[in-house]
Design a protein around this motif. Structure first.
Motif, PDB file in Angstrom:
ATOM      1  N   UNK A  80      59.743 -17.307 -25.053  1.00  0.00           N
ATOM      2  CA  UNK A  80      58.586 -17.626 -24.031  1.00  0.00           C
ATOM      3  C   UNK A  80      58.143 -19.100 -24.403  1.00  0.00           C
ATOM      4  N   UNK A  81      58.277 -19.394 -25.677  1.00  0.00           N
ATOM      5  CA  UNK A  81      57.901 -21.006 -25.982  1.00  0.00           C
ATOM      6  C   UNK A  81      58.726 -22.003 -25.279  1.00  0.00           C
ATOM      7  N   UNK A  82      60.132 -21.621 -25.225  1.00  0.00           N
ATOM      8  CA  UNK A  82      61.192 -22.460 -24.779  1.00  0.00           C
ATOM      9  C   UNK A  82      60.816 -22.797 -23.032  1.00  0.00           C
ATOM     10  N   UNK A  83      60.451 -21.573 -22.502  1.00  0.00           N
ATOM     11  CA  UNK A  83      60.026 -21.418 -21.360  1.00  0.00           C
ATOM     12  C   UNK A  83      58.614 -22.089 -20.796  1.00  0.00           C
ATOM     13  N   UNK A  84      57.886 -21.638 -21.421  1.00  0.00           N
ATOM     14  CA  UNK A  84      56.248 -22.274 -21.222  1.00  0.00           C
ATOM     15  C   UNK A  84      56.200 -23.829 -21.571  1.00  0.00           C
TER      16      UNK A  84
ATOM     17  N   UNK B   1      64.571 -22.260 -12.169  1.00  0.00           N
ATOM     18  CA  UNK B   1      64.550 -22.451 -13.676  1.00  0.00           C
ATOM     19  C   UNK B   1      64.413 -20.994 -14.225  1.00  0.00           C
ATOM     20  N   UNK B   2      63.066 -20.540 -13.868  1.00  0.00           N
ATOM     21  CA  UNK B   2      62.384 -19.373 -14.379  1.00  0.00           C
ATOM     22  C   UNK B   2      63.465 -18.136 -14.268  1.00  0.00           C
ATOM     23  N   UNK B   3      63.973 -17.997 -13.101  1.00  0.00           N
ATOM     24  CA  UNK B   3      64.989 -17.176 -12.790  1.00  0.00           C
ATOM     25  C   UNK B   3      66.486 -17.073 -13.489  1.00  0.00           C
ATOM     26  N   UNK B   4      66.629 -18.314 -13.958  1.00  0.00           N
ATOM     27  CA  UNK B   4      67.794 -18.728 -14.720  1.00  0.00           C
ATOM     28  C   UNK B   4      67.609 -18.424 -16.018  1.00  0.00           C
ATOM     29  N   UNK B   5      66.371 -18.467 -16.741  1.00  0.00           N
ATOM     30  CA  UNK B   5      66.069 -18.193 -17.959  1.00  0.00           C
ATOM     31  C   UNK B   5      66.122 -16.557 -18.057  1.00  0.00           C
ATOM     32  N   UNK B   6      65.340 -15.853 -17.101  1.00  0.00           N
ATOM     33  CA  UNK B   6      65.616 -14.403 -17.100  1.00  0.00           C
ATOM     34  C   UNK B   6      66.994 -13.765 -17.159  1.00  0.00           C
ATOM     35  N   UNK B   7      67.958 -14.701 -16.360  1.00  0.00           N
ATOM     36  CA  UNK B   7      69.263 -13.978 -16.300  1.00  0.00           C
ATOM     37  C   UNK B   7      70.104 -14.193 -17.453  1.00  0.00           C
ATOM     38  N   UNK B   8      69.584 -15.399 -18.433  1.00  0.00           N
ATOM     39  CA  UNK B   8      70.254 -15.516 -19.430  1.00  0.00           C
ATOM     40  C   UNK B   8      69.947 -14.603 -20.428  1.00  0.00           C
ATOM     41  N   UNK B   9      68.504 -14.108 -20.511  1.00  0.00           N
ATOM     42  CA  UNK B   9      68.260 -13.132 -21.461  1.00  0.00           C
ATOM     43  C   UNK B   9      68.724 -11.746 -21.222  1.00  0.00           C
ATOM     44  N   UNK B  10      68.981 -11.743 -19.586  1.00  0.00           N
ATOM     45  CA  UNK B  10      69.559 -10.180 -19.255  1.00  0.00           C
ATOM     46  C   UNK B  10      70.814 -10.129 -19.807  1.00  0.00           C
TER      47      UNK B  10
END
Lengths: 379, 190
Positions: A80-84, B1-10
Protein backbone atom coordinates in the motif's frame (compact mmCIF):
# COMPACT_ATOMS: atom_id res chain seq x y z
CA UNK A 1 -12.93 4.70 -2.01
CA UNK A 2 -10.03 2.51 -3.16
CA UNK A 3 -7.67 5.41 -2.57
CA UNK A 4 -8.94 5.75 1.01
CA UNK A 5 -8.43 2.03 1.67
CA UNK A 6 -4.90 2.22 0.28
CA UNK A 7 -4.21 5.31 2.39
CA UNK A 8 -5.38 3.50 5.54
CA UNK A 9 -3.34 0.41 4.67
CA UNK A 10 -0.23 2.52 4.08
CA UNK A 11 -0.41 3.97 7.59
CA UNK A 12 2.85 4.08 9.52
CA UNK A 13 0.91 3.04 12.66
CA UNK A 14 0.35 -0.40 11.09
CA UNK A 15 4.08 -0.70 10.40
CA UNK A 16 4.88 0.20 14.02
CA UNK A 17 2.29 -2.22 15.43
CA UNK A 18 3.61 -5.05 13.27
CA UNK A 19 7.26 -4.40 14.08
CA UNK A 20 6.45 -4.16 17.81
CA UNK A 21 4.44 -7.38 17.49
CA UNK A 22 7.42 -9.13 15.89
CA UNK A 23 9.64 -7.83 18.68
CA UNK A 24 7.33 -9.42 21.28
CA UNK A 25 7.16 -12.66 19.29
CA UNK A 26 10.94 -12.92 18.97
CA UNK A 27 11.43 -12.37 22.72
CA UNK A 28 8.59 -14.70 23.75
CA UNK A 29 9.60 -17.48 21.35
CA UNK A 30 13.24 -17.27 22.47
CA UNK A 31 12.13 -17.75 26.08
CA UNK A 32 9.91 -20.67 25.04
CA UNK A 33 12.91 -22.50 23.65
CA UNK A 34 13.93 -23.45 27.19
CA UNK A 35 11.04 -25.93 27.18
CA UNK A 36 10.37 -26.60 23.52
CA UNK A 37 12.44 -27.33 20.43
CA UNK A 38 13.06 -24.68 17.81
CA UNK A 39 10.85 -26.44 15.23
CA UNK A 40 7.76 -26.39 17.48
CA UNK A 41 8.47 -22.80 18.58
CA UNK A 42 8.73 -21.57 14.98
CA UNK A 43 5.47 -23.31 14.16
CA UNK A 44 3.62 -21.97 17.20
CA UNK A 45 4.85 -18.37 17.04
CA UNK A 46 5.72 -17.53 13.43
CA UNK A 47 3.90 -20.02 11.22
CA UNK A 48 0.51 -19.53 12.89
CA UNK A 49 -2.22 -16.89 12.90
CA UNK A 50 -2.55 -16.86 16.69
CA UNK A 51 -0.60 -17.95 19.76
CA UNK A 52 -2.78 -20.49 21.53
CA UNK A 53 -3.00 -21.32 25.20
CA UNK A 54 -4.45 -24.63 26.35
CA UNK A 55 -5.56 -24.32 30.02
CA UNK A 56 -7.01 -27.83 29.90
CA UNK A 57 -6.73 -30.58 27.32
CA UNK A 58 -9.09 -30.05 24.39
CA UNK A 59 -9.63 -26.31 24.97
CA UNK A 60 -7.47 -23.76 23.17
CA UNK A 61 -7.71 -19.99 23.63
CA UNK A 62 -5.95 -17.47 21.33
CA UNK A 63 -3.90 -15.13 23.54
CA UNK A 64 -1.77 -13.20 21.06
CA UNK A 65 -1.46 -12.55 17.34
CA UNK A 66 0.86 -14.92 15.49
CA UNK A 67 3.60 -14.19 12.96
CA UNK A 68 1.40 -14.91 9.93
CA UNK A 69 -1.01 -12.06 10.76
CA UNK A 70 1.76 -9.59 11.63
CA UNK A 71 3.69 -10.63 8.51
CA UNK A 72 0.59 -10.48 6.29
CA UNK A 73 -0.32 -7.01 7.60
CA UNK A 74 3.20 -5.77 7.04
CA UNK A 75 3.18 -7.08 3.44
CA UNK A 76 -0.13 -5.26 2.76
CA UNK A 77 1.25 -2.18 4.49
CA UNK A 78 4.41 -2.17 2.33
CA UNK A 79 2.51 -2.72 -0.93
CA UNK A 80 0.00 0.00 0.00
CA UNK A 81 2.90 2.36 0.80
CA UNK A 82 4.45 1.75 -2.61
CA UNK A 83 1.13 2.54 -4.32
CA UNK A 84 0.01 5.44 -2.09
CA UNK A 85 3.34 7.26 -1.97
CA UNK A 86 4.02 6.44 -5.65
CA UNK A 87 7.41 5.09 -4.82
CA UNK A 88 7.77 3.65 -8.32
CA UNK A 89 8.45 7.15 -9.64
CA UNK A 90 12.03 7.76 -10.70
CA UNK A 91 12.78 10.24 -7.90
CA UNK A 92 11.73 7.74 -5.24
CA UNK A 93 13.46 4.64 -6.61
CA UNK A 94 15.66 4.38 -3.53
CA UNK A 95 12.66 3.99 -1.23
CA UNK A 96 10.99 1.73 -3.79
CA UNK A 97 13.94 -0.67 -3.67
CA UNK A 98 13.95 -0.60 0.15
CA UNK A 99 10.24 -1.51 0.21
CA UNK A 100 10.66 -4.24 -2.41
CA UNK A 101 13.64 -5.64 -0.47
CA UNK A 102 11.60 -5.75 2.74
CA UNK A 103 8.71 -7.40 0.90
CA UNK A 104 11.04 -10.02 -0.56
CA UNK A 105 12.53 -10.65 2.87
CA UNK A 106 9.10 -11.20 4.45
CA UNK A 107 7.61 -13.28 1.65
CA UNK A 108 10.87 -15.19 1.19
CA UNK A 109 10.96 -16.07 4.89
CA UNK A 110 7.41 -17.36 4.72
CA UNK A 111 8.00 -19.33 1.52
CA UNK A 112 11.23 -20.77 2.93
CA UNK A 113 9.31 -22.10 5.92
CA UNK A 114 7.04 -23.92 3.47
CA UNK A 115 9.62 -25.13 0.99
CA UNK A 116 12.66 -25.97 3.11
CA UNK A 117 13.26 -29.59 4.04
CA UNK A 118 15.60 -30.54 6.85
CA UNK A 119 16.56 -34.16 7.14
CA UNK A 120 19.32 -36.28 8.61
CA UNK A 121 21.65 -38.69 6.87
CA UNK A 122 23.26 -41.38 9.03
CA UNK A 123 26.18 -43.34 7.61
CA UNK A 124 28.28 -46.01 9.26
CA UNK A 125 31.95 -46.32 8.39
CA UNK A 126 32.23 -48.24 5.12
CA UNK A 127 28.53 -47.80 4.35
CA UNK A 128 27.12 -46.13 1.24
CA UNK A 129 24.02 -44.05 1.76
CA UNK A 130 21.56 -42.78 -0.84
CA UNK A 131 18.92 -41.19 1.34
CA UNK A 132 18.36 -38.88 4.28
CA UNK A 133 15.51 -39.20 6.77
CA UNK A 134 13.11 -36.75 8.32
CA UNK A 135 13.17 -36.42 12.11
CA UNK A 136 9.47 -35.59 12.23
CA UNK A 137 7.62 -36.95 9.22
CA UNK A 138 6.92 -40.65 8.76
CA UNK A 139 5.79 -42.80 5.86
CA UNK A 140 4.02 -46.11 5.60
CA UNK A 141 5.82 -48.03 2.88
CA UNK A 142 5.00 -51.11 0.86
CA UNK A 143 8.17 -52.39 -0.80
CA UNK A 144 8.13 -54.77 -3.75
CA UNK A 145 11.55 -56.44 -3.85
CA UNK A 146 10.77 -58.83 -6.72
CA UNK A 147 12.84 -56.90 -9.30
CA UNK A 148 16.52 -57.92 -9.02
CA UNK A 149 17.66 -54.49 -10.22
CA UNK A 150 15.83 -52.27 -7.75
CA UNK A 151 13.15 -52.09 -5.05
CA UNK A 152 9.82 -50.45 -5.83
CA UNK A 153 8.46 -48.36 -2.97
CA UNK A 154 4.89 -47.17 -2.53
CA UNK A 155 5.02 -44.51 0.17
CA UNK A 156 1.99 -43.18 2.06
CA UNK A 157 2.82 -40.00 4.05
CA UNK A 158 1.85 -39.71 7.73
CA UNK A 159 -0.49 -36.82 6.91
CA UNK A 160 -2.74 -39.34 5.15
CA UNK A 161 -2.43 -41.87 7.98
CA UNK A 162 -3.56 -39.24 10.49
CA UNK A 163 -6.85 -38.87 8.58
CA UNK A 164 -7.58 -42.54 9.41
CA UNK A 165 -9.49 -43.34 6.24
CA UNK A 166 -9.13 -46.01 3.57
CA UNK A 167 -6.33 -45.43 1.08
CA UNK A 168 -6.20 -46.86 -2.42
CA UNK A 169 -3.52 -46.62 -5.09
CA UNK A 170 -3.29 -48.21 -8.56
CA UNK A 171 0.14 -49.70 -7.71
CA UNK A 172 -1.29 -51.61 -4.73
CA UNK A 173 -3.45 -54.71 -5.25
CA UNK A 174 -5.29 -53.91 -2.01
CA UNK A 175 -6.59 -50.87 -0.18
CA UNK A 176 -5.23 -49.83 3.20
CA UNK A 177 -7.60 -48.99 6.03
CA UNK A 178 -6.06 -47.07 8.92
CA UNK A 179 -7.85 -48.43 12.00
CA UNK A 180 -5.85 -46.55 14.64
CA UNK A 181 -3.19 -43.90 14.38
CA UNK A 182 -1.02 -42.68 17.28
CA UNK A 183 1.24 -39.65 16.86
CA UNK A 184 3.49 -41.04 19.60
CA UNK A 185 3.38 -44.41 21.29
CA UNK A 186 5.51 -46.88 23.15
CA UNK A 187 5.38 -50.59 22.51
CA UNK A 188 5.75 -53.12 25.28
CA UNK A 189 5.87 -56.86 25.19
CA UNK A 190 2.64 -58.51 26.20
CA UNK A 191 3.09 -60.23 29.56
CA UNK A 192 2.17 -63.86 29.86
CA UNK A 193 -0.40 -63.01 32.51
CA UNK A 194 -2.16 -60.39 30.44
CA UNK A 195 -4.61 -62.42 28.45
CA UNK A 196 -7.12 -61.29 25.89
CA UNK A 197 -5.92 -57.68 26.00
CA UNK A 198 -5.84 -57.66 22.27
CA UNK A 199 -9.34 -58.07 20.99
CA UNK A 200 -8.45 -58.11 17.30
CA UNK A 201 -5.90 -60.59 15.94
CA UNK A 202 -2.85 -59.04 14.33
CA UNK A 203 -0.42 -60.53 11.84
CA UNK A 204 3.32 -60.46 12.41
CA UNK A 205 5.16 -59.13 15.42
CA UNK A 206 2.23 -56.90 16.46
CA UNK A 207 0.42 -59.87 18.01
CA UNK A 208 3.00 -59.94 20.81
CA UNK A 209 2.93 -56.20 21.56
CA UNK A 210 0.80 -53.70 23.41
CA UNK A 211 0.53 -50.09 22.23
CA UNK A 212 0.77 -47.45 24.97
CA UNK A 213 -0.16 -44.04 23.53
CA UNK A 214 2.14 -41.21 24.65
CA UNK A 215 1.93 -37.43 24.55
CA UNK A 216 3.73 -35.98 21.49
CA UNK A 217 7.24 -34.80 22.31
CA UNK A 218 8.15 -31.14 21.74
CA UNK A 219 11.94 -31.17 22.13
CA UNK A 220 14.15 -31.29 19.03
CA UNK A 221 16.33 -34.14 20.28
CA UNK A 222 13.36 -36.44 20.79
CA UNK A 223 11.28 -38.09 18.15
CA UNK A 224 7.62 -39.04 18.08
CA UNK A 225 7.29 -42.75 17.48
CA UNK A 226 4.30 -42.82 15.19
CA UNK A 227 2.31 -46.03 15.30
CA UNK A 228 -0.71 -47.32 13.42
CA UNK A 229 -2.88 -50.34 13.17
CA UNK A 230 -3.79 -51.06 9.58
CA UNK A 231 -6.04 -53.52 7.80
CA UNK A 232 -5.49 -54.49 4.17
CA UNK A 233 -8.67 -54.95 2.19
CA UNK A 234 -9.62 -56.35 -1.17
CA UNK A 235 -13.08 -55.13 -2.14
CA UNK A 236 -14.03 -54.71 1.53
CA UNK A 237 -12.78 -58.22 2.37
CA UNK A 238 -10.08 -58.06 5.05
CA UNK A 239 -6.79 -59.72 4.10
CA UNK A 240 -5.30 -59.14 7.55
CA UNK A 241 -4.36 -56.51 10.14
CA UNK A 242 -0.84 -55.37 11.06
CA UNK A 243 0.72 -53.18 13.68
CA UNK A 244 3.24 -50.78 12.15
CA UNK A 245 5.35 -48.44 14.21
CA UNK A 246 8.49 -46.34 14.09
CA UNK A 247 9.37 -48.00 17.40
CA UNK A 248 9.50 -51.23 15.48
CA UNK A 249 11.63 -51.44 12.40
CA UNK A 250 10.67 -54.90 11.41
CA UNK A 251 10.57 -56.93 8.30
CA UNK A 252 6.87 -57.59 8.17
CA UNK A 253 5.50 -58.71 4.88
CA UNK A 254 2.27 -59.53 3.14
CA UNK A 255 1.92 -61.87 0.18
CA UNK A 256 -1.14 -61.30 -1.92
CA UNK A 257 -2.01 -62.45 -5.42
CA UNK A 258 1.48 -63.89 -5.84
CA UNK A 259 3.32 -60.71 -4.93
CA UNK A 260 5.15 -60.06 -1.67
CA UNK A 261 5.38 -56.60 -0.15
CA UNK A 262 7.42 -55.63 2.88
CA UNK A 263 5.48 -53.15 4.97
CA UNK A 264 6.74 -50.77 7.63
CA UNK A 265 6.17 -47.37 9.14
CA UNK A 266 9.47 -45.53 9.09
CA UNK A 267 10.99 -42.05 9.09
CA UNK A 268 10.13 -40.39 5.77
CA UNK A 269 13.03 -40.86 3.36
CA UNK A 270 14.39 -38.48 0.73
CA UNK A 271 16.42 -40.32 -1.90
CA UNK A 272 19.23 -38.65 -3.84
CA UNK A 273 20.38 -39.59 -7.35
CA UNK A 274 23.91 -39.79 -5.87
CA UNK A 275 25.50 -41.50 -2.89
CA UNK A 276 27.89 -40.74 -0.05
CA UNK A 277 30.23 -43.39 1.35
CA UNK A 278 31.76 -42.77 4.76
CA UNK A 279 35.41 -43.80 4.63
CA UNK A 280 36.45 -42.45 8.03
CA UNK A 281 34.91 -40.61 10.93
CA UNK A 282 37.32 -38.78 13.21
CA UNK A 283 36.38 -37.62 16.69
CA UNK A 284 39.04 -35.74 18.59
CA UNK A 285 38.61 -35.04 22.29
CA UNK A 286 40.48 -32.68 24.59
CA UNK A 287 43.17 -34.77 26.32
CA UNK A 288 41.95 -36.53 29.46
CA UNK A 289 38.31 -35.53 28.93
CA UNK A 290 35.25 -36.60 26.97
CA UNK A 291 34.70 -33.07 25.65
CA UNK A 292 34.70 -33.11 21.83
CA UNK A 293 37.40 -30.98 20.22
CA UNK A 294 36.44 -31.59 16.65
CA UNK A 295 34.81 -34.17 14.48
CA UNK A 296 34.97 -34.70 10.76
CA UNK A 297 33.72 -37.16 8.16
CA UNK A 298 35.71 -38.24 5.12
CA UNK A 299 33.23 -39.26 2.42
CA UNK A 300 33.27 -40.28 -1.23
CA UNK A 301 30.68 -38.47 -3.31
CA UNK A 302 29.56 -40.61 -6.24
CA UNK A 303 27.17 -39.20 -8.83
CA UNK A 304 27.03 -41.27 -12.03
CA UNK A 305 24.51 -38.83 -13.57
CA UNK A 306 26.90 -35.89 -13.33
CA UNK A 307 30.09 -37.93 -13.71
CA UNK A 308 31.21 -36.87 -10.24
CA UNK A 309 33.38 -39.07 -8.04
CA UNK A 310 35.52 -37.32 -5.48
CA UNK A 311 36.67 -37.33 -1.87
CA UNK A 312 35.08 -34.73 0.41
CA UNK A 313 35.87 -33.83 4.02
CA UNK A 314 32.85 -32.54 5.93
CA UNK A 315 33.48 -30.87 9.27
CA UNK A 316 32.22 -28.05 11.49
CA UNK A 317 31.46 -24.92 9.42
CA UNK A 318 32.62 -26.74 6.26
CA UNK A 319 29.49 -28.37 4.85
CA UNK A 320 29.21 -30.08 1.50
CA UNK A 321 26.96 -28.14 -0.89
CA UNK A 322 25.81 -30.33 -3.74
CA UNK A 323 22.87 -30.20 -6.16
CA UNK A 324 20.76 -27.87 -4.01
CA UNK A 325 21.43 -29.68 -0.74
CA UNK A 326 23.79 -28.76 2.06
CA UNK A 327 25.29 -31.49 4.26
CA UNK A 328 26.36 -30.22 7.67
CA UNK A 329 28.28 -32.31 10.19
CA UNK A 330 25.68 -32.59 12.96
CA UNK A 331 26.32 -35.54 15.25
CA UNK A 332 27.82 -38.99 15.64
CA UNK A 333 27.20 -42.25 17.48
CA UNK A 334 27.82 -45.97 17.88
CA UNK A 335 31.30 -45.79 19.35
CA UNK A 336 32.37 -43.13 16.82
CA UNK A 337 31.68 -45.36 13.84
CA UNK A 338 28.56 -43.53 12.68
CA UNK A 339 28.26 -40.00 11.40
CA UNK A 340 25.12 -37.88 11.22
CA UNK A 341 24.71 -35.10 8.65
CA UNK A 342 22.00 -32.47 8.77
CA UNK A 343 20.79 -32.19 5.17
CA UNK A 344 19.14 -28.88 4.34
CA UNK A 345 17.40 -28.16 1.07
CA UNK A 346 16.23 -24.58 0.76
CA UNK A 347 15.56 -23.45 -2.82
CA UNK A 348 15.37 -19.85 -1.57
CA UNK A 349 18.66 -19.77 0.33
CA UNK A 350 19.96 -16.90 -1.82
CA UNK A 351 16.84 -14.81 -1.33
CA UNK A 352 17.78 -13.12 2.02
CA UNK A 353 21.12 -12.05 0.51
CA UNK A 354 19.41 -10.55 -2.55
CA UNK A 355 16.83 -8.78 -0.36
CA UNK A 356 19.52 -7.35 1.89
CA UNK A 357 21.53 -6.11 -1.10
CA UNK A 358 18.39 -4.50 -2.53
CA UNK A 359 17.67 -2.74 0.77
CA UNK A 360 21.26 -1.54 1.11
CA UNK A 361 21.36 -0.39 -2.51
CA UNK A 362 17.96 1.32 -2.10
CA UNK A 363 19.12 3.24 0.98
CA UNK A 364 22.28 4.33 -0.83
CA UNK A 365 20.29 5.42 -3.88
CA UNK A 366 17.82 7.33 -1.70
CA UNK A 367 20.72 9.08 0.03
CA UNK A 368 22.29 10.04 -3.30
CA UNK A 369 18.96 11.30 -4.71
CA UNK A 370 18.27 13.38 -1.57
CA UNK A 371 21.83 14.70 -1.64
CA UNK A 372 21.37 15.76 -5.25
CA UNK A 373 18.03 17.42 -4.44
CA UNK A 374 19.61 19.26 -1.48
CA UNK A 375 22.51 20.44 -3.60
CA UNK A 376 20.13 21.71 -6.30
CA UNK A 377 18.13 23.72 -3.74
CA UNK A 378 21.29 25.35 -2.44
CA UNK A 379 22.34 26.30 -5.93
CA UNK B 1 -0.95 2.01 -12.88
CA UNK B 2 -3.33 0.98 -10.07
CA UNK B 3 -4.61 -1.93 -12.14
CA UNK B 4 -1.08 -2.94 -12.95
CA UNK B 5 -0.23 -3.06 -9.23
CA UNK B 6 -3.33 -5.16 -8.54
CA UNK B 7 -2.31 -7.51 -11.37
CA UNK B 8 1.19 -7.90 -9.90
CA UNK B 9 -0.26 -8.67 -6.45
CA UNK B 10 -2.67 -11.22 -7.93
CA UNK B 11 0.14 -12.87 -9.91
CA UNK B 12 2.33 -13.09 -6.79
CA UNK B 13 -0.56 -14.62 -4.84
CA UNK B 14 -1.15 -17.22 -7.56
CA UNK B 15 2.55 -18.19 -7.67
CA UNK B 16 2.54 -18.48 -3.87
CA UNK B 17 -0.56 -20.65 -3.88
CA UNK B 18 0.96 -22.84 -6.58
CA UNK B 19 4.15 -23.30 -4.57
CA UNK B 20 2.17 -24.07 -1.42
CA UNK B 21 0.06 -26.59 -3.33
CA UNK B 22 3.24 -28.29 -4.56
CA UNK B 23 4.27 -28.78 -0.95
CA UNK B 24 1.19 -30.94 -0.26
CA UNK B 25 2.39 -34.48 0.19
CA UNK B 26 0.68 -37.36 -1.54
CA UNK B 27 1.30 -41.05 -2.14
CA UNK B 28 4.60 -41.48 -3.96
CA UNK B 29 5.90 -44.39 -5.97
CA UNK B 30 9.61 -44.61 -6.66
CA UNK B 31 12.45 -47.08 -7.29
CA UNK B 32 15.37 -47.34 -4.92
CA UNK B 33 18.68 -49.20 -5.04
CA UNK B 34 18.46 -52.74 -3.64
CA UNK B 35 18.65 -52.78 0.10
CA UNK B 36 19.18 -55.69 2.45
CA UNK B 37 16.13 -55.75 4.70
CA UNK B 38 16.97 -55.33 8.35
CA UNK B 39 15.79 -57.52 11.15
CA UNK B 40 13.38 -56.23 13.77
CA UNK B 41 14.62 -53.54 16.04
CA UNK B 42 12.69 -52.13 18.93
CA UNK B 43 14.18 -48.69 19.15
CA UNK B 44 13.77 -46.17 21.88
CA UNK B 45 12.59 -42.69 21.10
CA UNK B 46 16.14 -41.36 21.37
CA UNK B 47 17.60 -41.08 17.90
CA UNK B 48 20.98 -42.77 18.51
CA UNK B 49 22.32 -45.14 21.08
CA UNK B 50 25.13 -43.07 22.52
CA UNK B 51 26.57 -45.75 24.75
CA UNK B 52 30.23 -46.72 24.83
CA UNK B 53 32.07 -49.51 26.56
CA UNK B 54 35.32 -51.43 26.57
CA UNK B 55 35.18 -55.20 26.50
CA UNK B 56 37.73 -57.49 28.25
CA UNK B 57 40.39 -58.86 25.93
CA UNK B 58 39.31 -62.50 26.35
CA UNK B 59 35.79 -61.79 25.09
CA UNK B 60 35.33 -62.68 21.45
CA UNK B 61 33.27 -60.12 19.55
CA UNK B 62 30.37 -61.56 17.55
CA UNK B 63 28.52 -59.84 14.71
CA UNK B 64 25.97 -57.31 15.93
CA UNK B 65 22.36 -57.46 14.93
CA UNK B 66 19.77 -54.73 15.03
CA UNK B 67 18.48 -56.15 18.32
CA UNK B 68 21.97 -56.42 19.79
CA UNK B 69 24.21 -53.37 19.65
CA UNK B 70 26.93 -55.37 21.40
CA UNK B 71 27.50 -59.12 21.17
CA UNK B 72 30.31 -61.20 22.73
CA UNK B 73 31.19 -64.82 23.39
CA UNK B 74 33.31 -66.18 26.23
CA UNK B 75 34.54 -69.78 26.01
CA UNK B 76 36.22 -72.02 28.58
CA UNK B 77 36.93 -75.40 27.04
CA UNK B 78 33.68 -76.82 25.79
CA UNK B 79 31.63 -74.42 27.91
CA UNK B 80 30.61 -70.97 26.81
CA UNK B 81 28.44 -67.96 27.54
CA UNK B 82 27.19 -65.06 25.43
CA UNK B 83 26.87 -61.44 26.40
CA UNK B 84 24.47 -59.14 24.58
CA UNK B 85 23.57 -55.46 24.93
CA UNK B 86 20.03 -54.74 23.77
CA UNK B 87 18.37 -51.32 23.82
CA UNK B 88 14.61 -51.20 24.36
CA UNK B 89 12.18 -48.34 24.95
CA UNK B 90 12.15 -47.28 28.59
CA UNK B 91 9.49 -49.19 30.51
CA UNK B 92 9.47 -52.20 28.18
CA UNK B 93 7.77 -54.46 30.72
CA UNK B 94 8.18 -54.17 34.49
CA UNK B 95 11.36 -55.50 36.07
CA UNK B 96 9.40 -58.17 37.95
CA UNK B 97 7.71 -59.35 34.75
CA UNK B 98 11.07 -59.47 32.95
CA UNK B 99 12.71 -61.49 35.74
CA UNK B 100 9.85 -63.96 35.71
CA UNK B 101 10.18 -64.21 31.93
CA UNK B 102 13.90 -65.01 32.28
CA UNK B 103 13.10 -67.47 35.05
CA UNK B 104 10.67 -69.10 32.65
CA UNK B 105 13.49 -69.42 30.08
CA UNK B 106 15.53 -71.30 32.72
CA UNK B 107 12.49 -73.43 33.54
CA UNK B 108 12.11 -71.91 37.00
CA UNK B 109 8.68 -71.06 38.46
CA UNK B 110 7.63 -67.39 38.66
CA UNK B 111 8.18 -65.55 41.94
CA UNK B 112 6.05 -63.12 43.92
CA UNK B 113 7.01 -59.43 44.16
CA UNK B 114 8.43 -59.97 47.67
CA UNK B 115 10.57 -62.90 46.57
CA UNK B 116 11.73 -60.95 43.52
CA UNK B 117 12.90 -58.02 45.62
CA UNK B 118 15.46 -60.31 47.26
CA UNK B 119 16.87 -61.21 43.83
CA UNK B 120 17.44 -57.60 42.75
CA UNK B 121 20.66 -55.75 43.58
CA UNK B 122 21.77 -52.31 42.46
CA UNK B 123 25.16 -50.78 41.82
CA UNK B 124 26.04 -47.14 41.20
CA UNK B 125 28.47 -46.80 38.29
CA UNK B 126 29.45 -43.50 36.62
CA UNK B 127 26.39 -41.75 38.11
CA UNK B 128 24.02 -44.39 36.76
CA UNK B 129 22.12 -47.00 38.71
CA UNK B 130 22.69 -50.48 37.31
CA UNK B 131 20.25 -53.18 38.39
CA UNK B 132 21.80 -56.62 38.75
CA UNK B 133 19.93 -59.90 38.62
CA UNK B 134 21.38 -63.39 38.87
CA UNK B 135 19.30 -66.42 37.94
CA UNK B 136 20.57 -70.01 37.93
CA UNK B 137 18.73 -72.94 36.51
CA UNK B 138 18.34 -76.11 38.55
CA UNK B 139 18.40 -78.43 35.59
CA UNK B 140 21.76 -80.03 34.86
CA UNK B 141 22.92 -80.02 31.27
CA UNK B 142 24.76 -82.84 29.45
CA UNK B 143 28.14 -81.45 30.54
CA UNK B 144 27.01 -81.54 34.20
CA UNK B 145 26.82 -77.75 34.23
CA UNK B 146 23.71 -75.61 34.72
CA UNK B 147 22.56 -72.60 32.71
CA UNK B 148 22.89 -69.19 34.33
CA UNK B 149 21.92 -65.62 33.54
CA UNK B 150 23.63 -62.54 34.88
CA UNK B 151 21.67 -59.49 33.81
CA UNK B 152 22.27 -55.82 34.31
CA UNK B 153 19.75 -53.15 33.41
CA UNK B 154 20.48 -49.46 33.04
CA UNK B 155 18.35 -46.60 31.74
CA UNK B 156 19.60 -43.56 29.86
CA UNK B 157 17.05 -40.97 28.67
CA UNK B 158 14.24 -42.95 27.05
CA UNK B 159 16.20 -46.15 26.50
CA UNK B 160 16.69 -49.10 28.78
CA UNK B 161 19.76 -51.21 28.03
CA UNK B 162 19.62 -54.89 28.90
CA UNK B 163 23.10 -56.36 29.34
CA UNK B 164 22.53 -60.06 29.45
CA UNK B 165 25.26 -62.62 30.18
CA UNK B 166 23.75 -66.00 29.47
CA UNK B 167 25.33 -69.45 29.33
CA UNK B 168 27.21 -72.04 31.29
CA UNK B 169 27.27 -71.21 35.04
CA UNK B 170 30.95 -72.14 35.44
CA UNK B 171 31.92 -69.65 32.71
CA UNK B 172 29.69 -66.91 34.12
CA UNK B 173 30.96 -67.44 37.68
CA UNK B 174 34.59 -67.21 36.56
CA UNK B 175 33.84 -64.11 34.44
CA UNK B 176 31.79 -62.30 37.07
CA UNK B 177 34.65 -59.93 37.95
CA UNK B 178 35.20 -59.17 34.28
CA UNK B 179 31.46 -58.54 33.89
CA UNK B 180 31.46 -55.95 36.69
CA UNK B 181 34.64 -54.33 35.28
CA UNK B 182 32.90 -54.26 31.90
CA UNK B 183 29.88 -52.46 33.43
CA UNK B 184 32.27 -49.90 34.92
CA UNK B 185 33.52 -49.01 31.42
CA UNK B 186 30.03 -48.15 30.18
CA UNK B 187 29.57 -44.47 29.49
CA UNK B 188 26.71 -42.51 27.99
CA UNK B 189 27.13 -39.53 25.76
CA UNK B 190 24.76 -36.72 26.76
Amino acid sequence: MIKKIIQRCASLTISNICLSGFFVLVFWSTMSQTKKGIFIVQKEFFQSFFIWWAPVEGIKIPIFIGGLIFGGLLVINLIASIIYHRLYKFKKWGLFLVHVGLLMLLLGGWLSSLLTTETQMKIKEGQTQFYSESSRAAELVFIDRSNPAHDRVISIPDTLLAKQGTITHPDLPFSVRIDHYYLNAQLTMRQFTEKNIQTEPLQGVGSRLIVNPLKPVVKDELMNLQTAKITLLDQNQAIGSWLVSMALNPRQSVTYKGKTYDLSLRQARYYNPYSLTLTKFTHERYPGTDIPKSFSSAVILDDPEMGENRNVLIYMNHPLRYRGKTFFQASFGENDTLTVFQVVENPLWLEPYISSILIAFGLLLHFIIRLGQGAKKRV
Amino acid sequence: MKFQAVKIILLCSLITLFLVACKETDIQVYNTPKETPKESLAMASKKDHDIRWKSPSNWEELPKSNFRIGNYKVSKGNRSAELSISPLPKGAGSLGANINRWRGQLQLPPQTQEELQKEIKTKQINNKVFTLVEITSQIKQKNNDVQKMLISIVTDHDTTYFIKFNGSSSVINSEKKNFISFLETIKFHD
